[in-house]
Design a protein around this motif. Structure first.
Motif, PDB file in Angstrom:
ATOM      1  N   ALA A 125       0.777  -1.568  -0.337  1.00 37.99           N
ATOM      2  CA  ALA A 125      -0.136   0.185  -0.014  1.00 37.99           C
ATOM      3  C   ALA A 125       0.685   1.258   0.146  1.00 37.99           C
ATOM      4  O   ALA A 125       2.022   1.511   0.150  1.00 37.99           O
ATOM      5  CB  ALA A 125      -0.605   0.211   0.884  1.00 37.99           C
ATOM      6  N   THR A 126       0.052   1.909  -0.623  1.00 33.18           N
ATOM      7  CA  THR A 126       0.978   3.756  -0.898  1.00 33.18           C
ATOM      8  C   THR A 126      -0.335   4.749  -0.114  1.00 33.18           C
ATOM      9  O   THR A 126      -1.071   4.616  -0.080  1.00 33.18           O
ATOM     10  CB  THR A 126       1.507   4.264  -2.051  1.00 33.18           C
ATOM     11  OG1 THR A 126       2.406   5.066  -1.677  1.00 33.18           O
ATOM     12  CG2 THR A 126       0.805   4.089  -3.060  1.00 33.18           C
ATOM     13  N   ILE A 128      -1.380   8.870   0.824  1.00 29.79           N
ATOM     14  CA  ILE A 128      -1.663   9.773   0.426  1.00 29.79           C
ATOM     15  C   ILE A 128      -1.939  10.502   1.167  1.00 29.79           C
ATOM     16  O   ILE A 128      -2.838  10.558   1.968  1.00 29.79           O
ATOM     17  CB  ILE A 128      -1.737  10.790  -0.967  1.00 29.79           C
ATOM     18  CG1 ILE A 128      -1.006   9.420  -1.727  1.00 29.79           C
ATOM     19  CG2 ILE A 128      -1.515  12.574  -1.150  1.00 29.79           C
ATOM     20  CD1 ILE A 128      -1.345   9.605  -4.002  1.00 29.79           C
ATOM     21  N   GLU A 129      -1.754  11.675   1.998  1.00 29.75           N
ATOM     22  CA  GLU A 129      -1.755  12.611   3.086  1.00 29.75           C
ATOM     23  C   GLU A 129      -1.381  13.423   3.302  1.00 29.75           C
ATOM     24  O   GLU A 129      -0.745  14.349   3.162  1.00 29.75           O
ATOM     25  CB  GLU A 129      -1.903  11.582   4.638  1.00 29.75           C
ATOM     26  CG  GLU A 129      -0.172  11.602   4.967  1.00 29.75           C
ATOM     27  CD  GLU A 129      -0.008  10.598   6.394  1.00 29.75           C
ATOM     28  OE1 GLU A 129      -1.328  10.962   7.221  1.00 29.75           O
ATOM     29  OE2 GLU A 129       0.474   9.229   6.979  1.00 29.75           O
ATOM     30  N   LEU A 130      -2.729  14.459   4.325  1.00 29.64           N
ATOM     31  CA  LEU A 130      -2.421  15.862   4.300  1.00 29.64           C
ATOM     32  C   LEU A 130      -1.520  16.159   5.865  1.00 29.64           C
ATOM     33  O   LEU A 130      -2.360  15.488   6.977  1.00 29.64           O
ATOM     34  CB  LEU A 130      -3.221  16.855   4.245  1.00 29.64           C
ATOM     35  CG  LEU A 130      -3.184  18.367   4.562  1.00 29.64           C
ATOM     36  CD1 LEU A 130      -1.862  18.935   3.515  1.00 29.64           C
ATOM     37  CD2 LEU A 130      -4.526  18.791   4.128  1.00 29.64           C
ATOM     38  N   VAL A 131      -0.122  16.533   6.511  1.00 29.10           N
ATOM     39  CA  VAL A 131      -0.181  16.435   8.041  1.00 29.10           C
ATOM     40  C   VAL A 131       0.119  17.914   8.154  1.00 29.10           C
ATOM     41  O   VAL A 131       0.726  18.784   7.128  1.00 29.10           O
ATOM     42  CB  VAL A 131       1.070  15.325   7.567  1.00 29.10           C
ATOM     43  CG1 VAL A 131       0.469  13.863   7.467  1.00 29.10           C
ATOM     44  CG2 VAL A 131       2.425  15.454   6.936  1.00 29.10           C
ATOM     45  N   GLU A 132       0.649  17.878   9.534  1.00 27.31           N
ATOM     46  CA  GLU A 132       0.855  19.249  10.132  1.00 27.31           C
ATOM     47  C   GLU A 132       2.326  19.077   9.964  1.00 27.31           C
ATOM     48  O   GLU A 132       2.385  18.048  10.903  1.00 27.31           O
ATOM     49  CB  GLU A 132       0.235  20.131  11.088  1.00 27.31           C
ATOM     50  CG  GLU A 132       0.334  21.093  11.627  1.00 27.31           C
ATOM     51  CD  GLU A 132      -0.542  21.636  12.501  1.00 27.31           C
ATOM     52  OE1 GLU A 132      -0.312  22.781  13.558  1.00 27.31           O
ATOM     53  OE2 GLU A 132      -1.862  20.880  13.327  1.00 27.31           O
ATOM     54  N   THR A 133       3.142  19.933   9.816  1.00 26.16           N
ATOM     55  CA  THR A 133       4.342  19.793  10.103  1.00 26.16           C
ATOM     56  C   THR A 133       4.619  21.089  11.610  1.00 26.16           C
ATOM     57  O   THR A 133       4.240  21.127  12.041  1.00 26.16           O
ATOM     58  CB  THR A 133       5.389  20.324   8.722  1.00 26.16           C
ATOM     59  OG1 THR A 133       5.050  22.201   9.210  1.00 26.16           O
ATOM     60  CG2 THR A 133       5.551  19.686   7.666  1.00 26.16           C
ATOM     61  N   GLU A 134       6.205  20.616  11.530  1.00 26.69           N
ATOM     62  CA  GLU A 134       6.853  20.708  13.260  1.00 26.69           C
ATOM     63  C   GLU A 134       7.000  23.156  13.295  1.00 26.69           C
ATOM     64  O   GLU A 134       6.268  23.279  14.183  1.00 26.69           O
ATOM     65  CB  GLU A 134       8.305  20.850  13.130  1.00 26.69           C
ATOM     66  CG  GLU A 134       8.840  18.735  13.047  1.00 26.69           C
ATOM     67  CD  GLU A 134      10.138  18.982  13.110  1.00 26.69           C
ATOM     68  OE1 GLU A 134      10.343  19.725  12.522  1.00 26.69           O
ATOM     69  OE2 GLU A 134      10.319  18.197  13.638  1.00 26.69           O
ATOM     70  N   ASP A 143       3.709   8.270   1.816  1.00 23.70           N
ATOM     71  CA  ASP A 143       4.050   7.668   2.190  1.00 23.70           C
ATOM     72  C   ASP A 143       4.974   7.922   3.520  1.00 23.70           C
ATOM     73  O   ASP A 143       4.487   8.715   3.888  1.00 23.70           O
ATOM     74  CB  ASP A 143       5.270   6.353   1.552  1.00 23.70           C
ATOM     75  CG  ASP A 143       4.566   5.236   0.652  1.00 23.70           C
ATOM     76  OD1 ASP A 143       3.434   5.292   0.693  1.00 23.70           O
ATOM     77  OD2 ASP A 143       4.853   5.253  -0.297  1.00 23.70           O
ATOM     78  N   ASP A 144       6.779   7.717   3.338  1.00 19.54           N
ATOM     79  CA  ASP A 144       7.370   8.473   4.559  1.00 19.54           C
ATOM     80  C   ASP A 144       7.735   9.692   3.905  1.00 19.54           C
ATOM     81  O   ASP A 144       8.826  11.419   5.052  1.00 19.54           O
ATOM     82  CB  ASP A 144       8.417   7.922   4.733  1.00 19.54           C
ATOM     83  CG  ASP A 144       7.604   6.739   5.565  1.00 19.54           C
ATOM     84  OD1 ASP A 144       6.436   6.387   5.989  1.00 19.54           O
ATOM     85  OD2 ASP A 144       8.368   5.477   5.722  1.00 19.54           O
ATOM     86  N   GLU A 145       7.577  10.390   2.748  1.00 17.69           N
ATOM     87  CA  GLU A 145       8.104  11.819   2.043  1.00 17.69           C
ATOM     88  C   GLU A 145       7.335  12.893   2.309  1.00 17.69           C
ATOM     89  O   GLU A 145       5.965  12.826   1.435  1.00 17.69           O
ATOM     90  CB  GLU A 145       8.897  11.690   0.869  1.00 17.69           C
ATOM     91  CG  GLU A 145       9.081  12.550   0.561  1.00 17.69           C
ATOM     92  CD  GLU A 145      10.039  12.465  -1.069  1.00 17.69           C
ATOM     93  OE1 GLU A 145      10.160  13.277  -1.500  1.00 17.69           O
ATOM     94  OE2 GLU A 145       9.527  11.150  -2.138  1.00 17.69           O
ATOM     95  N   ILE A 146       6.911  13.896   3.098  1.00 17.71           N
ATOM     96  CA  ILE A 146       6.493  15.261   3.446  1.00 17.71           C
ATOM     97  C   ILE A 146       7.519  16.092   2.377  1.00 17.71           C
ATOM     98  O   ILE A 146       8.555  16.213   1.530  1.00 17.71           O
ATOM     99  CB  ILE A 146       7.044  15.887   4.649  1.00 17.71           C
ATOM    100  CG1 ILE A 146       6.566  14.934   6.047  1.00 17.71           C
ATOM    101  CG2 ILE A 146       6.550  16.700   4.371  1.00 17.71           C
ATOM    102  CD1 ILE A 146       7.101  15.896   6.540  1.00 17.71           C
TER     103      ILE A 146
END
Length: 198
Positions: A125-126, A128-134, A143-146
């Motif tokens: 699986a791969t 794709i998500e929207l995340v809040e950074t520091e 995956d694990d790449e912002i």
């Protein structure tokens, strides 16, 4: 000849107060007009530059997503279970596509599940998500790449509309990417939308 020389002789009276005030008034009017035009041009240049940067950041994010979607052979799409709807999708690949050899016969692209040597079903699986950074900005993550950009994607969504289901899984869909792109140096917000089918 004496008259000509007399005309060329400098006037030692100097300039009058009226001449000085007229020169200062005209100069101040011209300088204020020139300054106004210069500042308007500078502000317009900054605005166009920031808009261009926002569009470039949005194009970069969408092109990276599309590259992932076209390079990863997935069979179904689903929302991430522990994320708010519209912020994360998962692409699942659990079907084998390849060439197997059975007793000197080739079986091309069989529609079967991935299994390990013990017969357990394997899926890749791969995400794709929207995340809040520091920094407090919202960025997309594959995956694990912002996907690091100068823009803030707070308020953006990634959703899909399923057009074909099979065994309770969505196997064909229209993927919608609605981007709300903001830049830290301005209050300008750019809204962009992209749709593509799978």
């Amino acid at each position: 000849m004496k008259t000509f020389v007399k005309r060329l002789a400098p006037n030692e009276r100097g300039i009058t107060l009226i001449e000085l005030l007229a020169t200062i008034t005209i100069s101040s009017i011209m300088l204020s007009v020139i300054y106004g035009v210069f500042m308007t041009g500078l502000n317009l240049y900054n605005k166009i530059g920031i808009e261009g940067q926002l569009r470039d950041d949005a194009d970069y994010v969408v092109s990276r997503m599309m590259n992932k979607l076209y390079s990863f052979p997935f069979d179904q799409i689903e929302y991430c279970p522990n994320s708010p709807k519209g912020t994360c999708i998962t692409l699942v690949n659990d079907k084998y596509v390849g060439i197997d050899q059975y007793n000197n016969l080739l079986d091309i692209n069989p529609d079967k599940d991935y299994v390990d040597e013990n017969g357990n079903k394997i899926s890749t699986a791969t995400k794709i998500e929207l995340v809040e950074t520091e920094t407090g900005f919202y960025q997309f993550k594959i995956d694990d790449e912002i996907l690091s950009t100068q823009a803030n994607f707070k308020g953006s969504t990634i959703t899909f509309q399923c057009s074909k289901e099979q065994n309770g899984n969505c196997v064909s869909a229209m993927i919608n990417i609605d981007l709300t792109v903001q830049h830290p140096r301005t209050n300008k917000t750019l809204h962009l939308a992209s749709k593509f089918g799978w």
